[in-house]
Scaffold this active site. Structure first.
Site, PDB file in Angstrom:
ATOM      1  N   ASN A  13       0.865  -1.180   0.000  1.00  0.00           N
ATOM      2  CA  ASN A  13       0.000   0.000   0.000  1.00  0.00           C
ATOM      3  C   ASN A  13       0.904   1.233   0.000  1.00  0.00           C
ATOM      4  O   ASN A  13       1.504   1.556   1.017  1.00  0.00           O
ATOM      5  CB  ASN A  13      -0.899  -0.032   1.248  1.00  0.00           C
ATOM      6  CG  ASN A  13      -1.718   1.233   1.399  1.00  0.00           C
ATOM      7  OD1 ASN A  13      -1.832   2.023   0.463  1.00  0.00           O
ATOM      8  ND2 ASN A  13      -2.294   1.420   2.579  1.00  0.00           N
ATOM      9  N   LYS A  15       0.049   4.264  -0.264  1.00  0.00           N
ATOM     10  CA  LYS A  15      -0.589   5.453   0.337  1.00  0.00           C
ATOM     11  C   LYS A  15      -0.364   6.647  -0.598  1.00  0.00           C
ATOM     12  O   LYS A  15      -0.309   6.470  -1.817  1.00  0.00           O
ATOM     13  CB  LYS A  15      -0.073   5.683   1.748  1.00  0.00           C
ATOM     14  CG  LYS A  15      -0.153   4.395   2.589  1.00  0.00           C
ATOM     15  CD  LYS A  15       0.109   4.596   4.042  1.00  0.00           C
ATOM     16  CE  LYS A  15       0.028   3.235   4.745  1.00  0.00           C
ATOM     17  NZ  LYS A  15       0.058   3.333   6.188  1.00  0.00           N
ATOM     18  N   HIS A  93      -9.468   1.333   4.781  1.00  0.00           N
ATOM     19  CA  HIS A  93      -8.196   1.512   5.483  1.00  0.00           C
ATOM     20  C   HIS A  93      -8.396   2.450   6.670  1.00  0.00           C
ATOM     21  O   HIS A  93      -9.170   3.408   6.600  1.00  0.00           O
ATOM     22  CB  HIS A  93      -7.139   2.082   4.523  1.00  0.00           C
ATOM     23  CG  HIS A  93      -5.763   2.014   5.115  1.00  0.00           C
ATOM     24  ND1 HIS A  93      -5.322   2.944   6.029  1.00  0.00           N
ATOM     25  CD2 HIS A  93      -4.756   1.135   4.955  1.00  0.00           C
ATOM     26  CE1 HIS A  93      -4.085   2.613   6.400  1.00  0.00           C
ATOM     27  NE2 HIS A  93      -3.724   1.517   5.755  1.00  0.00           N
ATOM     28  N   GLU A  95      -6.745   4.785   7.784  1.00  0.00           N
ATOM     29  CA  GLU A  95      -6.494   6.214   7.516  1.00  0.00           C
ATOM     30  C   GLU A  95      -7.710   6.874   6.889  1.00  0.00           C
ATOM     31  O   GLU A  95      -7.940   8.071   7.075  1.00  0.00           O
ATOM     32  CB  GLU A  95      -5.233   6.357   6.646  1.00  0.00           C
ATOM     33  CG  GLU A  95      -3.975   6.046   7.457  1.00  0.00           C
ATOM     34  CD  GLU A  95      -2.783   5.580   6.659  1.00  0.00           C
ATOM     35  OE1 GLU A  95      -2.787   5.682   5.419  1.00  0.00           O
ATOM     36  OE2 GLU A  95      -1.834   5.073   7.296  1.00  0.00           O
ATOM     37  N   SER A 206       3.414  -2.326  10.201  1.00  0.00           N
ATOM     38  CA  SER A 206       4.857  -2.378  10.445  1.00  0.00           C
ATOM     39  C   SER A 206       5.488  -3.717  10.048  1.00  0.00           C
ATOM     40  O   SER A 206       6.415  -4.205  10.699  1.00  0.00           O
ATOM     41  CB  SER A 206       5.176  -2.036  11.908  1.00  0.00           C
ATOM     42  OG  SER A 206       4.774  -0.709  12.197  1.00  0.00           O
TER      43      SER A 206
HETATM   44  P1  PGA Z   1       2.910   0.128   7.503  1.00  0.00           P
HETATM   45  O1  PGA Z   1       1.442   0.406   6.902  1.00  0.00           O
HETATM   46  O2  PGA Z   1       3.387  -1.171   6.919  1.00  0.00           O
HETATM   47  O3  PGA Z   1       3.723   1.304   7.062  1.00  0.00           O
HETATM   48  O4  PGA Z   1       2.747   0.045   8.986  1.00  0.00           O
HETATM   49  C1  PGA Z   1       0.521  -0.633   6.712  1.00  0.00           C
HETATM   50  C2  PGA Z   1      -0.765  -0.107   6.143  1.00  0.00           C
HETATM   51  O5  PGA Z   1      -1.196   0.994   6.531  1.00  0.00           O
HETATM   52  O6  PGA Z   1      -1.394  -0.764   5.305  1.00  0.00           O
END
Ligand code: PGA
Length: 245
Positions: A13, A15, A93, A95, A206
């Site tokens: 992803n 983003k 998601h 966010e 993460s």
């Molecule tokens: P991250 O994000 O691997 O940077 O923690 C995961 C995600 O939001 O899908």
């Protein structure tokens, strides 16, 4: 059971990151793995370019709008995504949920995508406060109930990404045991759904090379959703290699 559901689904992803130059580098540096399904969720303006430049991974959208074509300035419709050959999208998601998207809206978006023949990774996950209050199972169940339709068209895959909000972008990944516990609960909530086979459950938050294999070694984790570590083809490829080893 459909054939795909036996394979790991490893998704990136990006983003709100990326550029034409980044996609050139990504496409040149990505080693298409055999034996798993690779997928990257690119920003909408780059979907076509990413699909043209990246071999060995499907390219999906990060979101769509709950509208039909028409007088909705700025919106991206499911029909448009399907028209450019986009076969996957994220929905829900955290966010987007934090930006005000309700679980009901997530469900409406997912239904529109599915009706247009687009497969969906539905994201669910609890906040730190919800976890500390002992509400993990309740939150996951309600996000699944709001997000999932009763049925979806044949040929459309719905996967679930368990992404604890406190683990996203923090470097504080859940333990493999915590991911498995949530995955098992999600699996039990899904009983009777997805009639054509097992619904793949991903872990996200993460993930990086070094912790990836621990998650997919769990019985109820069938793949990964990777944010920061998907921005470079090298680190994404390293995760794919790790989970196949
Ligand atoms: P991250 O994000 O691997 O940077 O923690 C995961 C995600 O939001 O899908």
């Amino acid at each position: 059971m459909n054939e795909q559901s036996n394979r790991l689904l490893i998704a990136g992803n990006w983003k709100a990151n990326g550029s034409l130059a980044m996609i050139e580098d990504w496409g040149a540096g990505f080693k298409a793995p055999e034996g798993l399904d690779a997928l990257v969720f690119a920003p909408a303006p780059y979907l076509r370019h990413a699909a043209d430049r990246i071999a060995g991974a499907a390219v999906g959208a990060q979101d769509l709008d709950d509208v039909d074509d028409g007088a909705h300035t700025g919106c991206v419709t499911a029909r448009m995504l399907a028209d450019i050959g986009c076969r996957w999208t994220l929905a829900g998601h955290s966010e987007r949920r934090q930006a005000g998207e309700s679980g009901v809206l997530v469900g409406a978006k997912l239904a529109r995508a599915a009706a247009a023949g687009i497969s969906v990774v539905l994201c669910v996950g609890e906040s730190q406060a919800e976890r500390e209050a002992g509400r993990l199972e309740e939150v996951l169940r309600s996000q699944l109930d709001e997000g999932l339709p009763a049925a979806w068209p044949a040929g459309v895959e719905i996967a679930i990404a368990y992404e604890p909000v406190w683990a996203i972008g923090t470097g504080l990944a859940a333990s493999a045991a915590d991911a498995q516990q949530a995955g098992a609960w999600i699996r039990s909530c899904l009983a009777g759904r997805g009639a054509d086979g097992k619904i793949r459950i991903l872990y996200g938050g993460s993930v990086k090379a070094g912790n990836a294999a621990g998650f997919v070694g769990q019985p109820d984790i069938d793949g990964l959703l990777i944010g920061g570590a998907s921005l470079e083809a090298g680190s994404f490829s390293a995760i794919c290699a790790e989970v196949l080893a």
